[in-house]
Enzyme design. Structure first.
Site, PDB file in Angstrom:
ATOM      1  N   GLU A 288     -11.200   2.908  -6.241  1.00 17.65           N
ATOM      2  CA  GLU A 288      -9.928   2.818  -5.508  1.00 17.65           C
ATOM      3  C   GLU A 288     -10.162   3.240  -4.065  1.00 17.65           C
ATOM      4  O   GLU A 288     -11.299   3.414  -3.620  1.00 17.65           O
ATOM      5  CB  GLU A 288      -8.874   3.717  -6.165  1.00 17.65           C
ATOM      6  CG  GLU A 288      -9.317   5.180  -6.271  1.00 17.65           C
ATOM      7  CD  GLU A 288      -8.387   6.023  -7.135  1.00 17.65           C
ATOM      8  OE1 GLU A 288      -7.389   5.507  -7.642  1.00 17.65           O
ATOM      9  OE2 GLU A 288      -8.679   7.216  -7.301  1.00 17.65           O
TER      10      GLU A 288
ATOM     11  N   ASP B 192      -5.427  12.374  -0.164  1.00 18.70           N
ATOM     12  CA  ASP B 192      -5.525  10.996   0.302  1.00 18.70           C
ATOM     13  C   ASP B 192      -5.369  10.864   1.820  1.00 18.70           C
ATOM     14  O   ASP B 192      -4.546  10.080   2.307  1.00 18.70           O
ATOM     15  CB  ASP B 192      -4.441  10.138  -0.402  1.00 18.70           C
ATOM     16  CG  ASP B 192      -4.469  10.272  -1.906  1.00 18.70           C
ATOM     17  OD1 ASP B 192      -5.567  10.342  -2.469  1.00 18.70           O
ATOM     18  OD2 ASP B 192      -3.380  10.333  -2.512  1.00 18.70           O
TER      19      ASP B 192
HETATM   20  O1  FUB Z   1      -2.996  10.547  -4.941  1.00 21.12           O
HETATM   21  C1  FUB Z   1      -2.754   9.690  -6.021  1.00 21.12           C
HETATM   22  C2  FUB Z   1      -3.941   8.842  -6.277  1.00 21.12           C
HETATM   23  O2  FUB Z   1      -5.068   9.658  -6.542  1.00 21.12           O
HETATM   24  C3  FUB Z   1      -4.377   7.992  -5.135  1.00 21.12           C
HETATM   25  O3  FUB Z   1      -3.610   6.855  -4.966  1.00 21.12           O
HETATM   26  C4  FUB Z   1      -5.771   7.733  -5.502  1.00 21.12           C
HETATM   27  O4  FUB Z   1      -6.556   7.191  -4.482  1.00 21.12           O
HETATM   28  C5  FUB Z   1      -6.205   9.100  -5.938  1.00 21.12           C
HETATM   29  O5  FUB Z   1      -6.576   9.891  -4.847  1.00 21.12           O
END
Ligand code: FUB
Length: 577
Positions: free
Chosen positions: A478, A304
């Site tokens: 997301e 991320d």
């Molecule tokens: O790293 C945990 C979660 O996985 C993140 O919040 C999402 O965007 C995905 O990458």
């Protein structure tokens, strides 16, 4: 506690995490009754055996009953990085060898003599051999300096075992009637207790002690110091408020672990055994490495990435996948920085769940922005809340000044969304916009203090998203990230999960949207999550993202970056991997 000076000569080699600290060599210093006792040796970087460097020998604690040399690996690696040959000695214990404290001290003296005899072989100045230790190990170190007996039979006791200085971490130095362990040693204390055997030849000594230590109390330490000074010898006593016995161990307190090393360093500088300046707590945590392809971070799992340029330096904030993760059960966040995209610094964990009173799990995708001369770090936890922590520098440490979530969907799911994760912040003309959300993209303005919402959380509209059918069926997944290029705002996001999703983008002339779907930013990566950021650095554009190429495990990801280009109409040229 934090010092501002950052010295980056510490731990210049990749992979100096605590669990990975290993000695450069191990050599047997004594064999007794069939047992080989080893010296675990750490050399300064580039050390040549024809040099004559100062050396220090550490003895671990464990009440003479147990313990092992790796207790002092961290201190050894640190002091080696500062220019000493640092060693940690194995010695016989009750648990391993069925021995008594007498054998422990005999081994301590043997170890010191061995270093003396082998000084030339290991590039050590025989006039600059010091000792140190923790708890019972502090007793052993002091014993090599002040006790006259305890020589191994058959050993040449004319060879000096006396250290030139002592660095003691809550040592147990008084075994007299008012001291510790008198019931065990009885009248033998007259021979065994360092306090009762001090003489004019006792070397300069540093004692680091917690004020709550019940084994060697501050009063005992003060009496020891007074006696040393009456004998004309230096004894520095550093008391650490509220700390108990064993406080200097990393498992007890990272802060004390580093602080005691730095304090020991200052003592050694004052005696002329070290030069320059001690590290800072922050710089000890740094790992320096060069980019060699992608993923560019290889010494720990990271995901991320959110990239920003502050004062011409590029900073990448990441979440941190655990080495053995079987879910996204992350516990802290890191920041990496560079000024040339080749030479990188991992500044260590800049915030951890343990620093946040109201958060228990899932330290996921963060972001950081500068506003009003401070740095604000936004982080999601528990798939339900977003917090904000503040620092004076981009590398932290960040402090949860708010003391509560900035966003919390408890009782507010309709308004805030089922999963308020993946915060990112854009500052446009002084106004901060916070984007977040899984499956439901959201945006809200922030007040000037960056720690309060200004107005309502709103849905972020993406017109034409239904046209994104190729991968996941016209979907917002997301990881929203908004940046501005020329007069256009670009919304980068993940369009789902699995083998058919990737990072896509939409554009708008307004940071609040609505955005219009444009297309893919890059090929599908190996991990089933896609999360990234786009940043301009030194005139070129880069996309940061993660994959699972190092682990082949979706919960152990690694950050990468590549250059990104735009066409003459401002469209992103899709990155081919
Ligand atoms: O790293 C945990 C979660 O996985 C993140 O919040 C999402 O965007 C995905 O990458």
């Amino acid at each position: 506690m934090r010092k501002s000076l950052i010295i980056s000569l510490i731990f210049i080699v990749t992979g100096t995490l605590y669990a990975q600290i290993k000695p450069d060599t191990i050599a047997a210093y004594k064999t007794i009754n069939g047992t080989e006792l080893n010296m675990h040796i750490f050399f300064p970087t580039g050390h040549q055996m024809d040099e004559a460097k100062p050396a220090i020998v550490f003895f671990h604690g464990g009440g003479f009953k147990q313990g092992s040399p790796d207790h002092f690996y961290g201190q050894c690696r640190y002091l080696a990085s500062r220019g000493m040959v640092a060693m940690s000695a194995q010695y016989r214990t009750e648990k391993s060898n069925g021995t008594t404290p007498v054998e422990c001290i005999k081994d301590g003296k043997s170890a010191m003599r061995w270093v003396h005899v082998n000084a030339e072989k290991y590039g050590i100045d025989p006039q600059k051999i010091l000792a140190g230790g923790g708890s019972a190990g502090g007793h052993i170190a002091a014993s090599t300096a002040v006790l006259s007996g305890f020589n191994e039979s058959g050993e040449d006791s004319t060879i000096s075992c006396q250290p030139k200085a002592l660095v003691l971490f809550n040592p147990v130095l008084n075994n007299g009637p008012d001291g510790y362990g008198y019931e065990r040693v009885g009248e033998f204390y007259k021979h065994f207790s360092p306090h009762h055997n001090l003489s004019e030849s006792a070397p300069p000594t540093l004692i680091m002690l917690g004020t709550e230590d019940r084994l060697f109390t501050p009063d005992m330490a003060k009496a020891y110091k007074t006696k040393m000074e009456h004998l004309g010898q230096r004894c520095d006593l550093l008391l650490y408020e509220g700390q108990g016995h064993a406080f200097f161990n990393r498992g007890q307190s990272e802060e004390m672990y580093y602080q005691t090393m730095i304090d020991a360093d200052e003592f050694l500088i004052s005696l002329g055994y070290l030069n320059g300046q001690p590290a800072t707590i922050q710089s000890i945590n740094e790992v320096h490495f060069k980019k060699k392809g992608n993923p560019f971070v290889k010494h720990l799992y990271t995901a991320d990435p959110s990239a920003h340029v502050f004062n011409d330096r590029l900073y990448v904030y990441t979440s941190h996948d655990e080495d053995t993760a079987t879910y996204f059960n992350m516990i802290d966040w890191h920041v990496f920085s560079t000024d040339n995209l080749i030479d990188w610094t991992d500044h260590g964990a800049i915030l951890s769940l343990k620093d946040i009173d109201w958060a228990n799990k899932w330290a996921w995708a963060p972001d950081c922005v500068e506003q009003n001369g401070k740095y604000y770090f936004y982080y999601p936890v528990e798939r339900a809340k977003i917090g904000v922590a503040v620092s004076d520098t981009p590398t932290g440490p960040f402090v949860d000044e708010l003391g509560e979530p900035l966003i919390d969907n408890t009782g507010q799911i309709e308004h805030i969304g089922k999963e308020p994760i993946d915060p990112s912040v854009l500052i446009e003309k002084g106004q901060a916009y916070l984007y977040f959300g899984c499956r439901e993209p959201k945006v809200v303005k922030l007040k000037n203090n960056m720690m309060a919402l200004k107005g309502d959380v709103q849905d972020l509209k993406i017109k034409g998203i239904e046209g994104d059918k190729e991968h996941f069926g016209g979907f917002y997944g997301e990881a929203p990230w908004v940046f501005k290029r020329n007069d256009t705002f670009y919304l980068l996001y993940s369009n789902g999960w699995g083998k058919t999703s990737t990072l896509v983008y939409a554009t708008s002339k307004n940071p609040m949207g609505p955005f219009t779907f444009q297309g893919e930013v890059m090929d599908v990566v190996s991990s089933w999550t896609s999360h990234g950021s786009i940043v301009q650095f030194k005139g070129r554009w880069y996309v940061f993202y993660h994959n699972m190429d190092l682990s082949n495990n979706n919960y152990r990801r690694s950050v990468c970056f590549d250059e990104l280009t735009f066409d003459e109409n401002g469209k992103i040229n899709k990155l081919k991997l």
